[in-house]
Design an enzyme around this catalytic site. Sequence first.
Site, PDB file in Angstrom:
ATOM      1  N   GLY A 394      35.746  40.774  23.844  1.00 27.87           N
ATOM      2  CA  GLY A 394      34.657  41.690  24.137  1.00 27.87           C
ATOM      3  C   GLY A 394      33.950  41.399  25.449  1.00 27.87           C
ATOM      4  N   SER A 395      32.668  41.730  25.496  1.00 30.48           N
ATOM      5  CA  SER A 395      31.892  41.753  26.743  1.00 30.48           C
ATOM      6  C   SER A 395      31.736  40.402  27.419  1.00 30.48           C
ATOM      7  CB  SER A 395      30.501  42.328  26.469  1.00 30.48           C
ATOM      8  OG  SER A 395      30.599  43.644  25.960  1.00 30.48           O
ATOM      9  N   ALA A 396      32.090  39.309  26.748  1.00 30.28           N
ATOM     10  CA  ALA A 396      31.966  37.994  27.368  1.00 30.28           C
ATOM     11  C   ALA A 396      32.811  37.878  28.628  1.00 30.28           C
ATOM     12  CB  ALA A 396      32.364  36.907  26.371  1.00 30.28           C
TER      13      ALA A 396
END
Length: 700
Positions: A394-396
């Site tokens: 995800g957004s990491a």
Amino acid sequence: MHSPNQQTPQRKKSKIPFRLNFLLLLVFLLFAALMAQLAYLQVVNGDMFQAEVERTDSSVVTKDVARGQIYDSQGRLLVGNEPESAITYTKNVSVTADKIRKVADSLAKLITMPSGTKLTPREKVDYYLADKNNLKAADNELTKDQKETPSGDARSATVQYQYEVANTMKKNITLTPQETSAAEIYARMAGAYQLSTVMIKNRDVSAAEVAKVSEHLTEIPGVSVGTDWERSYPNGDSMRSVIGSVSSEQQGLPEDEVNTLLAQGYSRNDRVGTSYLEKAYEPVLKGTKSRTQVDVHANNLVTDATTLYGGKPGDNLNLTINSQYQSIVEKVLKQQFDRAKSAGDATYSDGAYAIAMNPKTGAILAMAGVQNDPKTKKESDDALGTINRNFVMGSAVKGATVLGALMDGVITPSSNTQVDDPIYLPATPVKKSVYPAGTYSSLNAVQALEVSSNIYMMNLALKMGKAAYVPHTLINFKDNIFTIMRRYFAMFGLGTKTGIDLPGEIGAYLGPTTNEEGILNSGKALDLSYGNYDQYTLVQMVQYISTIANGGYRMKPYLVQSIQENGTQGQKGAIVDTTQPTILNRVPFTQDELDVVKQGMYNVVHGSMAWGTAHPLKDIKPAMSAKTGTAQSFYIDPDNPTTNPPETTNSSFVGFAPSSDPQIAIAIVFPNLDVDSEGNYNQEVARTMIEQYYKLNNIK
């Protein structure tokens, strides 16, 4: 009467005297030759043949040495060798099976073999036939076809024995408990090479057993009382999955590596590292065996033994991990995962993982994992999941997306504001950020990182792929859009193996770039931009965030800081090798470009925007920087795959601290949490990891 003119016939002269004389002469000559030969053998070569009778053969016998030990970064013992009493057997030259059995029978009366040992049918029969009376009876039962070949030649003793074994197995012989114990001992003795030493019993040998065996050594030739070692773990099960295992003497060399190891000088019953650190550093840990020259008389008795080399214990490993910090990380990870289970947020979750690394060197500071069975709820240690499991993070990963776009030139440090409108594609749910549509009319790169805007990242992908976006119509990306984005991701270590010094590391799962019709999968290219498509390992994630933290250097992770000699009494010796930090590549962004992303990650924790994702960590001092992530996932039951698996969420986190001078980088993932999960479990783990590292290292 004969007439006067008639002659009397003469008798033929007998030839017998001549033949007899010839035979006597021949015997005399043969006897003379024999006497001459005896004189030649005894007088001329007598000394030589006497020396041959008294000749001795020399063989070199090797013996195991203590295995190297493993210490943490502070010198605490993680893996040691616990000495134990042992009953051993050294197999003499040309000793018969019958004699070995007699020794085994005698020894079985003195010691108790470990319970749980299972005899194979063949081992049972070999012991039974080691009795010469049983062997003779089995030989008498062989058929003519079993004794002779079709041409009438006698079969070899080996072949006949195989028939004797097969015939005896059909009888299903039974052994008494003591005979069973003796058969176990016999199997170990018979399996030894000539002049080699094997362990008969090296676990839980009582003082009484040592005394009994010592009293009867003259009656059990080859048997001796000695010592052996067993791996010990003073730190308990902490890091056991990373440390790995060592085979037992009974297991010996792994089947899939036996030929390779034999070629390297190992014996079949040698104990070797079979997994992870024990396996990766086997050449260092195993040491060098002692070598003894044994002289064997022509009558097969050992006459002398001379030590040629006393052996060298295996070298020790000093790890980069502080075991105290490792225990802290393991504890908080388990606490937060159990909290998620108690809150009903981990119905389908299969665990949680965390890893910490020095961003400047690549030294691993901690690696921990909890594996959970969603069905039984049973948990187990799985620190290796940080290197051999991958997840959609995800957004990491958005820091890599923004830096990739900056390096690609589609935005610049001074010009990077974009509209924040949702993206609409045909027959596809709206693609937007987690916050409501319309919350922001536009965002710059720093703001987009703070509030974790998916829209911003998709717009970057559109620009890198030279694609014009028109709502509700298909997007026409350049065919190499996946290649472009993945090339930038790989510069940080995302999608490629990190090179950590542990066997078993896996790469990444990179999703297909086209659909079933071979058409470029534009929607998945958009998903890739905000981390919702490809899958990465946690060690790749910590390498990626370390590359940002240290200014662009992708460092090779490592667990072994140094190799140190091991003294004969177990004391530490000189350092023989030290791991030097290895730069795998330098990411070619500018300082201005890096500052954009670093400021965005600082604001993730310390910013003031309402949708900032890690503001609860702003009280950590010195300040840290971070990036959170959530990704859509699905729980796949391995025992019952379904076409409609329940939807789950992967919750991830990366960060580094202190922000001004990074000394630690961390990565955390809680896979397959329930979609409505509200607990900031990874942030609580992050807090403990950073604050406790500060405390242990006096960082203020």
